[in-house]
Motif scaffolding. Structure first.
Motif, PDB file in Angstrom:
ATOM      1  N   ASP A   4       0.837  -1.203   0.000  1.00 29.16           N
ATOM      2  CA  ASP A   4       0.000   0.000   0.000  1.00 29.16           C
ATOM      3  C   ASP A   4       0.873   1.255   0.000  1.00 29.16           C
ATOM      4  O   ASP A   4       2.101   1.169  -0.148  1.00 29.16           O
ATOM      5  N   TRP A 303      -5.760  -2.041  -2.652  1.00 28.86           N
ATOM      6  CA  TRP A 303      -4.701  -2.116  -1.640  1.00 28.86           C
ATOM      7  C   TRP A 303      -3.585  -1.113  -1.930  1.00 28.86           C
ATOM      8  O   TRP A 303      -3.085  -0.459  -1.002  1.00 28.86           O
ATOM      9  N   ARG A 306      -4.237   2.182  -0.487  1.00 22.10           N
ATOM     10  CA  ARG A 306      -4.587   2.212   0.951  1.00 22.10           C
ATOM     11  C   ARG A 306      -3.715   3.217   1.714  1.00 22.10           C
ATOM     12  O   ARG A 306      -2.486   3.168   1.652  1.00 22.10           O
TER      13      ARG A 306
END
Ligand code: SAM
Length: 342
Positions: A4, A303, A306
């Motif tokens: 991430d 992801w 993120r």
């Protein structure tokens, strides 16, 4: 490996298999009624295992079954075996309240479950009645012993410590673990203001520092156990006689920087942080014919974007109280800890 924005890998997935629970712990499900996920939205075992395989193909090596109460899901050993059959899975664990564990511990072990964590907030049956509205304390203890007998070693015990409720039992719980001959290790969890904890207040949080001070008064010097998994939330400590225990300081010293965990609800919504307001709907593409590659692309896209540091951000809230009031939880039950999986 997919990372991430803070270079955290997609390492560990908690799979909630049901939002139902047979306890009503005051720190998690204190209300008298709840809005449940629609039955038809709950993923089948095949759907769950397929998503798990896609996650594993992106680097996930640790899976944990949770809920709600995972053992309320019928035939959990079958799902366990399906997940255990994924070759790259290095760790397959379950968090349970233990009520239904004794009759199933052997089957779960045979199915390939590696580790069990049992929630045990008190050793006093009358206190459990108040704390969790249940008189089945004996079943929890039987579940812990059955898990040990089935070969889970050690069984971990989770204790959410709440001031004025069970903070006088820390040493007793350490003793309980010790009396199990090292076969059970307690981990004290700071009370968190997660969705569902509608009665949370900062005053009820017993910090890691206070826990260690209290235990040191009883046992003398306590040393930190060094090493271990950098992404694991518990810090471990050792008493002078070798007895070990853990503390999860998720409220006063959150560990977002090392967090490789995400959570899949029983209806296929994927949360990238315990505190996240929104999740990613994986059920819709799954049920409308997405290929594994398309699911993997959706997961990867989410992801790598993120940024979540939910617990750390909560630290900077000036007037910190419950994360959500009951109306906000009713509006979206996925905000509940028992839905997104603890
Ligand atoms: N029903 C299972 C159980 O009782 O272990 C699994 C689900 S439960 C939500 C998972 C974990 O979340 C439990 O160990 C519980 O203690 C923890 N938990 C729930 N609410 C919490 C809170 N407000 N603060 C800290 N931990 C909490």
């Amino acid at each position: 490996m997919v990372r991430d924005t803070l270079a955290r890998p997609l390492g560990s997935l908690r799979i909630s298999v049901t939002d139902r629970c047979n306890l009503r712990c005051r720190y998690c499900m204190p209300e008298h009624d709840y809005i449940w996920l629609p039955r038809e939205s709950i993923l089948t075992f095949e759907e769950t295992a397929r998503l798990a395989r896609v996650f594993v193909s992106l680097g996930v090596t640790k899976l944990r079954l949770t809920g709600g109460e995972p053992l309320l899901r019928h035939d959990l050993p079958t799902l366990t075996a399906m997940l255990a059959a994924i070759p790259e899975v290095q760790d397959l664990a379950m968090t349970t309240n233990g009520l239904l564990l004794a009759p199933q511990a052997g089957a779960l072990r045979l199915a390939g479950l590696r580790r069990v964590t049992v929630s045990l907030d008190t050793l006093r049956p009358e206190r459990m009645r108040e704390l969790a509205r249940s008189d089945r304390h004996a079943d929890v203890v039987a579940g812990i012993r059955a898990a040990r007998a089935a070969g889970f070693a050690p069984v971990k015990l989770n204790t959410v410590v709440i001031r004025g409720v069970n903070d006088d039992e820390l040493a007793d719980l350490v003793e309980f673990g010790r009396a199990e001959g090292g076969g059970a290790e307690v981990r004290f969890i700071e009370y968190m203001d997660v969705g569902g904890a509608t009665g949370w207040s900062a005053a009820q949080v017993v910090s890691r520092r206070e826990m260690l001070e209290g235990l040191a008064r009883r046992y003398g010097a306590i040393e930190a156990v060094l090493g271990g998994d950098g992404a694991a939330p518990a810090e471990r400590f050792r008493l002078s006689d070798g007895t070990t225990f853990g503390i999860i300081a998720s409220t006063t010293a959150p560990f977002c920087r090392a967090c490789d965990r995400s959570r899949l609800t029983a209806d296929g919504t994927w949360f990238l942080c315990l505190y996240a307001a929104q999740g990613v709907d994986l059920r819709e593409p799954l049920r409308s014919g997405a290929s594994d590659g398309e699911l993997a692309a959706l997961i990867t896209r989410s992801w790598i974007a993120r940024t979540d540091r939910g617990a750390e951000e909560r630290l900077s809230v000036a007037q910190r109280g419950a994360l959500y009031q009951i109306d906000a939880l009713r509006a979206d039950p996925r905000r509940e800890m028992h839905t997104r999986g603890g």
